[in-house]
Design an enzyme around this catalytic site. Structure first.
Site: not given
Ligand code: NDP
Length: 504
Positions: A47, A179-180, A237, A242, A343
């Site tokens: 977004r 699933d990493h 989690d 995993h 943890k």
């Molecule tokens: P973020 O919370 O950083 O979200 C990614 C992007 O999604 C944001 O930059 C935002 O982009 C958009 N976003 C976040 N919340 C909302 C919302 N409520 N409504 C609309 N858009 C939203 O997540 P991550 O990048 O950390 O992770 C992405 C996915 O991967 C998640 O589903 C997470 O559960 C999963 N995940 C993450 C891991 C990690 O290490 N980070 C590990 C394993 C899984 P914008 O506002 O620009 O649209």
């Protein structure tokens, strides 16, 4: 070796942490190692407003996760583009579709597209629907794949509804649930250890195995993830996803071949054979949950879970979960499985321990249960395998001690580069190999087993034990284990014996 066809990778949620920390660095490694196809481009979508140049700066040019000369990174970054969705993900994808078509033509991606959904899961269905409205699920001119990030639901019901939502628009064969953990070399090596070695397979059953133990320990606390973690907990989690995937690889029958569907069919059967626990008395006896309390580790004060940022001060969310269960099939009848995840443990380690039975007739009387043969599969940190077996103590008589036979992946040297999990998994998806991705029915089977435990804990009459940050969980944890055995509280180094190790 499968071929990597020309393609476009579209990442939704590209302004997020995962894209910057894992996805782009993994793509960069693939680029460096010449695994990307000749014609390839990446389109980040979110977004937030960003230009292509700003996106490149953020995830590549100024990223602390990429290392090489500026020119090399700049050449890679030219493959990266960005398109914003204005305000939300649930909008008409007309402009996005135009950008995709434009990149597809300019960069000759042959209409092959991966959509990587790196957003909160609540957005998955809307994204799939809006892609479909523009025909972007249609495979007549080129394949279309959808990679989705975990969590895959919050319960069996929500997982089913997530799966149904995606299946309205994409076929199961197009969906890759990442699933990493499955991308780790040692996890895949469980299959090779079992099915490529005639020294293990004949022993892999109730006749020779006494019990199986899996430990996933984190030395850190929830850190900045308190808000997410407090709604999730250790069981959701780590265990449901995993760790049950690891269990499936240990439990499964030999597949007919290494074909992805054959492997996934056997994993699915394995997960279905876990004995469901629904009786509250059985659940109370076979599960333990705990929460870490404030303590001092090496002179430093460590917060208790309830004092962590964004955690409810009255939270009953578990940071320690241990489950004992059985597998109802011919191979595993009566063999207990013990799986724990937590943890604020003394060290960071994940390992599987296969405890073998004692020899049927004991000639050397000084051996005891704790000295039985063990096969230890170390998933992290020092990936490898250790076999503990009896050797004679030099000198008179026949005193027996345990010797170690060990193998470490790092001993293979630099030339056998171990791919990072995301690197491996991305390349697999790019090549259409779904072996290491979870199928809808596997995910649902794992939830079917986990749900009753979560329900039991939610009712509130199940005890929650406190444990000091930095110890191996609540005192009662050893009571879960039958007989004289205890958890193998592992050391940071695979070959060290408990009691002699240096912990972080
Ligand atoms: P973020 O919370 O950083 O979200 C990614 C992007 O999604 C944001 O930059 C935002 O982009 C958009 N976003 C976040 N919340 C909302 C919302 N409520 N409504 C609309 N858009 C939203 O997540 P991550 O990048 O950390 O992770 C992405 C996915 O991967 C998640 O589903 C997470 O559960 C999963 N995940 C993450 C891991 C990690 O290490 N980070 C590990 C394993 C899984 P914008 O506002 O620009 O649209």
């Amino acid at each position: 070796m499968r071929k990597t066809e020309n393609q476009l990778l579209v990442i939704f949620g590209a302004s997020g942490d995962l894209t910057a920390r894992k996805l782009v660095p993994a793509l960069y490694k693939l680029y460096k190692d010449k695994h990307l196809p000749e014609h390839f481009a990446v389109l980040g979508v979110a977004r937030s407003f960003m230009t292509d140049e700003e996106f490149r700066k953020r995830v590549a040019l100024e990223s602390k996760y990429l290392d090489d000369s500026e020119e090399f990174i700049a050449a890679f970054s030219e493959k990266l583009f960005y398109e914003d969705l204005h305000k939300k993900y649930d909008v008409d994808y007309r402009e996005l579709n135009e950008r995709i078509q434009d990149l597809n033509t300019t960069y000759q991606c042959d209409n092959n597209i991966i959509f990587y959904l790196s957003t909160p899961p609540s957005l998955f269905e809307a994204i799939a629907k809006n892609l479909t409205a523009k025909g972007l699920n249609d495979e007549r001119l080129g394949w279309k794949r959808l990679i989705v990030e975990k969590p895959f639901g919050y319960s069996l019901e929500t997982a089913k509804s997530l799966n149904e939502g995606l299946h309205r628009y994409f076929k199961e064969s197009q969906i890759y649930r990442i699933d990493h953990y499955l991308g780790k070399e040692t996890v895949q090596n469980i299959l090779v250890t079992r099915f490529a070695n005639s020294i293990f397979e004949p022993l892999w059953n109730r006749d020779y195995i006494h019990h199986v133990e899996i430990t996933n320990a984190e030395s850190g606390g929830v850190e900045s993830r308190g808000g997410y973690y407090d709604k999730s907990g250790a069981l959701r989690d780590m265990f449901q996803s995993h760790l049950l995937q690891l269990v499936a690889l240990i439990v499964m029958e030999p597949p007919l071949s290494a074909n992805p569907e054959e492997i996934r069919n056997e994993k699915m059967k394995a997960l279905k054979s876990l004995r469901l626990m629904t009786d509250p008395k059985v659940l109370e006896k076979n599960t333990i949950r705990g929460q870490y309390l404030a303590s001092e580790i090496e002179g430093e004060k460590v917060k208790g879970y309830r004092e962590e940022v964004d955690v409810d001060p009255d939270s009953t969310t578990e940071t320690y979960a241990a489950v004992k269960f059985y597998v109802d099939n011919w191979r595993w009848a009566d063999v207990p499985f013990y799986v724990r995840t937590a943890k604020r443990m003394p060290t960071k380690v994940t390992e599987v321990v296969i405890h073998f039975k004692s020899p049927h007739h004991q000639i050397f009387k000084n051996s005891d249960m704790n000295k039985d043969n063990k096969l230890i599969i170390r998933i992290q940190p020092d990936e490898g395998i250790l076999v503990k077996f009896g050797v004679k103590v030099p000198g008179q008589g026949f005193a027996v001690e345990r010797g170690n036979l060990d193998f470490y992946y790092e001993s293979l040297g630099d030339e056998s580069h171990i791919m990072e999990a995301y690197e491996r998994l991305l390349l697999d998806a790019m090549q259409g190999d779904a072996t290491l991705y979870a199928r809808a029915d596997e995910v649902e089977a794992a939830w079917r087993f986990t749900d009753p435990i979560l329900d039991h804990w939610k009712k509130g009459d199940a005890k929650i034990y406190g444990y000091s940050a930095g110890v191996w969980g609540p005192q009662h944890a050893d009571e879960l284990i039958e007989g004289k055995s205890m958890w193998r509280n592992p050391c940071e180094n695979l070959a060290d014996d408990a009691g002699y190790c240096v912990i972080e």
